[in-house]
Design an enzyme around this catalytic site. Structure first.
Site, short mmCIF file in Angstrom:
data_model
loop_
_atom_site.label_atom_id
_atom_site.label_comp_id
_atom_site.label_asym_id
_atom_site.label_seq_id
_atom_site.Cartn_x
_atom_site.Cartn_y
_atom_site.Cartn_z
N ASN A 180 0.89 -1.17 0.00
CA ASN A 180 0.00 0.00 0.00
C ASN A 180 0.92 1.21 0.00
OD1 ASN A 180 -2.47 -1.53 0.32
ND2 ASN A 180 -1.79 -1.92 2.41
N LYS A 201 0.44 -3.48 -6.24
CA LYS A 201 -0.90 -3.83 -5.73
C LYS A 201 -1.86 -2.87 -6.41
CE LYS A 201 -3.66 -3.94 -1.44
NZ LYS A 201 -3.64 -4.00 0.04
N GLU A 255 -8.26 -3.22 -2.55
CA GLU A 255 -8.44 -2.49 -1.30
C GLU A 255 -8.16 -1.00 -1.48
OE1 GLU A 255 -5.99 -4.83 1.44
OE2 GLU A 255 -7.70 -6.16 1.81
N LYS A 278 -1.49 -15.14 -3.37
CA LYS A 278 -1.44 -15.61 -1.98
C LYS A 278 -1.75 -17.11 -1.94
CE LYS A 278 -2.53 -11.26 0.31
NZ LYS A 278 -3.28 -10.54 1.34
N ASP A 305 -7.09 -14.80 2.43
CA ASP A 305 -6.09 -13.84 2.88
C ASP A 305 -5.30 -14.39 4.06
OD1 ASP A 305 -4.63 -11.59 3.37
OD2 ASP A 305 -6.26 -10.43 4.23
N GLU A 322 2.78 -16.36 -2.70
CA GLU A 322 2.99 -15.40 -1.61
C GLU A 322 2.49 -15.99 -0.29
OE1 GLU A 322 1.68 -11.30 -2.31
OE2 GLU A 322 1.26 -11.06 -0.18
N GLU A 358 -0.22 -12.06 11.06
CA GLU A 358 -1.41 -11.21 11.12
C GLU A 358 -2.62 -11.96 11.68
OE1 GLU A 358 -2.54 -9.45 7.38
OE2 GLU A 358 -4.41 -8.67 8.21
N GLU A 372 -4.63 -23.67 15.35
CA GLU A 372 -5.78 -23.94 14.49
C GLU A 372 -6.94 -24.50 15.32
OE1 GLU A 372 -4.98 -26.83 11.43
OE2 GLU A 372 -6.76 -26.22 10.32
C1 GCU Z 1 -4.52 -8.07 4.19
C2 GCU Z 1 -3.99 -7.16 5.24
C3 GCU Z 1 -3.70 -5.80 4.71
C4 GCU Z 1 -2.84 -5.90 3.46
C5 GCU Z 1 -3.47 -6.83 2.47
C6 GCU Z 1 -2.59 -7.11 1.26
O1 GCU Z 1 -5.82 -7.70 3.83
O2 GCU Z 1 -4.92 -7.08 6.30
O3 GCU Z 1 -3.06 -5.07 5.72
O4 GCU Z 1 -2.66 -4.65 2.91
O5 GCU Z 1 -3.71 -8.06 3.06
O6 GCU Z 1 -2.07 -8.21 1.20
O7 GCU Z 1 -2.44 -6.28 0.40
#
Ligand code: GCU
Length: 610
Positions: free
Chosen positions: A156, A234, A238, A312, A317, A339, A345, A445
């Site tokens: 981001n 990216k 989002e 991913k 996610d 990825e 997280e 898990e």
């Molecule tokens: C998840 C994560 C975000 C991150 C996103 C991504 O959603 O919570 O913080 O930016 O993955 O992989 O781009």
């Protein structure tokens, strides 16, 4: 201030931080080896470089032969084996793929998105700020396990990070120079709308002006850093800008950038994490796991040679339990990067113990041969003295490097090696540590997301239980629990997510009797009375797992307490274990209560549910 220098990473067993003199991987290898031989006078080793060997190496009892980077990888491997008195790997060692990357999600203000080990190692206050010695130590850590690319800023891309490829390019170049002696190349995450930031009125990938902009940009960037690995992007994800803003598709966007960087041997890592993050929770037709395949599969074959689609591991996610993303089965004519996320997280914030290599063994079993051209991991590193928050979380970075180099690695053997390099424990204690690591994922898990029931986590920060947290949200992450049952029907009778898989996976996932139990509630909506393979009802299984998981978390903490770890590792690990026990109880009681209140079914063993 320099407390990190005294911390026991896996490196400290066999040498000390080398000086600044080394300029090339070969010089680093010589400096490291000299250092090692001083403290191991009974050993001898000669290094021979053979340029044509690239990253490959061959080890013998008294020598390392390798290419310009292979010589360094070989030297580290040789030293580790000698220090541990284990046999050297025989024959030529070659990495499974050429790009073995770490993606740091560091922001220039010094914070790290999803970082659990302190602030950024290289950014602070909107600019570069680092201890060069520590960056060299980082270079060693990465090279010692064969990681060769570091993308140093958050995907981001927020101001002033756009400046990394303009105003602060010189500083980026100085940083790149620090890692070069460790054969680690940099990569930068770029903003698709960079042209707009620099004065153009569009970032449309088909605009000749935009194409010119990126061609000139690439020229300047590669002039400053000739070995830059590429750009990571990216886009349309989002709320990030992307080609969709201009009515173009992702092949248009990625290929435009790919052409700009191709003259310099650069690659475009284009992330496939694209879905509707503004979904109406009432909408039961849209199913987020389907999004990436639906978008990219029709574009298979349209991407340039130097585009790598970064996918991913699962379709959601980085949840605790997901099936392999169907893109790995459906993109035969596109290069893919796998990825994974070392940053914990969704897996306990580097408080709860969670060793990931067993998961990578599982991924390997599902991954079609030859489908992965590169690997990337979101890092778990930060400025904490021990680098990773939980001292044992370092095992994930170590193991990632090993699995990236050789996906056929053995999770337990790698854990044992990490433990032996990191701590001088006697054999029985070392085995205890290894068993703690090896059981940690299954335990986590069990108390959080058993049977593939993801997302029951606190929204936002993602630590601790909240089964309602995402239920009425726009993120496309619903459990749909009610008084009859739980889960989303992803079979052909439901959202038909299973339809994105080829045989035999599709048939396996479609049928609740054949579906691997660990993924049962990922693919199926089932009633509480559904009978599991062992004869228990689904509701009883949910209760049992949560009770059992929380109990095992306590046991884990007790075992940890028996280890003679050096301080402050012991204190840090025990403090975290106490928090993990609390967290596990919370998950147990919240989830059991949630399901009890819906189902009205009491626990068969009369344990307390609230
Ligand atoms: C998840 C994560 C975000 C991150 C996103 C991504 O959603 O919570 O913080 O930016 O993955 O992989 O781009």
């Amino acid at each position: 201030m320099d407390a990190w220098k005294t911390r026991k990473t896996w490196l400290n067993m066999f040498s000390r931080l080398p000086g600044e003199a080394a300029r090339t991987p070969e010089e680093t290898a010589r400096a490291e080896l000299n250092c090692f031989l001083e403290s191991h006078p009974e050993e001898s080793c000669t290094l021979s470089v053979r340029e044509d060997m690239g990253e490959d190496y061959i080890l013998t009892d008294t020598g390392v032969t390798g290419g310009s980077a292979g010589i360094l990888y070989g030297a580290y491997r040789w030293m580790a084996c000698r220090a541990l008195r284990v046999p050297l790997p025989s024959g030529k060692q070659s990495p499974a793929c050429a790009l073995r990357m770490l993606n740091a999600w560091d922001n220039m203000d010094g914070t790290i998105e999803r970082g659990y080990a302190g602030r950024s190692l290289w950014f602070e206050g909107g600019r570069f700020s680092y201890d060069p010695a520590r960056i060299r130590q980082l270079g060693r850590m990465l090279a010692s396990v064969g990681i060769n690319v570091l993308c140093l800023n958050n995907v981001n891309v927020r101001e002033p990070a756009q400046g990394l490829i303009s105003e602060t390019l010189d500083e980026l170049a100085s940083f790149a120079a620090l890692l070069r002696p460790f054969a680690v190349r940099l990569m930068v995450a770029v903003d698709f709308a960079q042209p707009v930031r620099e004065g153009l009125d569009t970032a449309d990938p088909l605009s000749p002006e935009v194409q010119r902009f990126w061609a000139e940009k690439a020229k300047k960037v590669w002039e400053a850093i000739p070995d830059l690995a590429g750009f990571l992007v990216k886009a349309d994800s989002e709320h990030r800008p992307g080609p969709h803003t201009y009515g173009r598709d992702h092949a248009d966007g990625a290929n435009m950038l790919a052409r700009a960087v191709a003259p310099y041997g650069g690659v475009i890592l284009w992330r496939a994490f694209v879905y509707n993050c503004l979904q109406d929770w009432r909408d039961q037709k849209t199913d987020r796991p389907k999004a990436a395949y639906a978008l990219y599969q029709p574009m298979d074959g349209r991407f340039c040679e130097n585009v790598i689609l970064q996918v991913k591991n699962g379709p959601y996610d980085f949840q605790v339990r997901e099936p392999l993303s169907p893109l790995f089965y459906g993109m035969e004519h596109t290069r893919l990067a796998l990825e994974v996320q070392l940053a914990q997280e969704y897996t306990g914030h580097q408080i709860d113990l969670y060793y990931m290599a067993p998961m990578w063994e599982e991924l390997r079993a599902e991954m079609p041969a030859g489908s992965v051209a590169a690997v990337a991991a979101v890092t778990n590193l930060g400025r904490d003295d021990n680098w990773t928050g939980h001292p044992f979380a370092a095992a994930n970075l170590f193991a990632y490097g090993r699995f990236a180099w050789d996906p056929a690695s053995d999770a337990e053997a790698v854990a044992r090696e990490w433990a032996a390099l990191s701590y001088a424990l006697d054999e029985s204690q070392r085995e205890t540590l290894v068993s703690l690591l090896m059981s940690s994922r299954a335990i986590y898990e069990q108390y959080t997301a058993n049977l593939g029931l993801d997302w029951m986590i606190e929204p936002g920060h993602h630590y601790g239980p909240n089964p309602y947290g995402y239920e009425f949200s726009p993120w496309g992450t619903y459990n749909r629990a009610d008084r009859f049952g739980v889960g989303v029907d992803r079979t052909s009778r439901g959202t038909d997510y299973v339809g994105q898989y080829p045989a035999p996976w599709r048939e396996l996932y479609e049928d609740p009797e054949k579906c691997p139990e660990k993924l049962l509630l990922f693919f199926h909506r089932l009633s509480y009375g559904h009978l599991m393979a062992d004869g228990r009802t689904l509701i009883q299984r949910l209760y049992d797992d949560h009770f059992e998981g929380a109990r095992r978390a306590e046991e884990l903490s007790q075992k940890l307490n028996t280890l003679d770890l050096p301080e402050p590792d012991r204190k840090e690990a025990l403090e975290r274990a106490a928090l993990q026990v609390k967290n596990a109880r919370e998950w147990r009681d919240v989830l059991n209560t949630f399901f009890f209140r819906f189902s009205g079914v009491p626990d068969a063993h009369g344990r307390t549910i609230y």
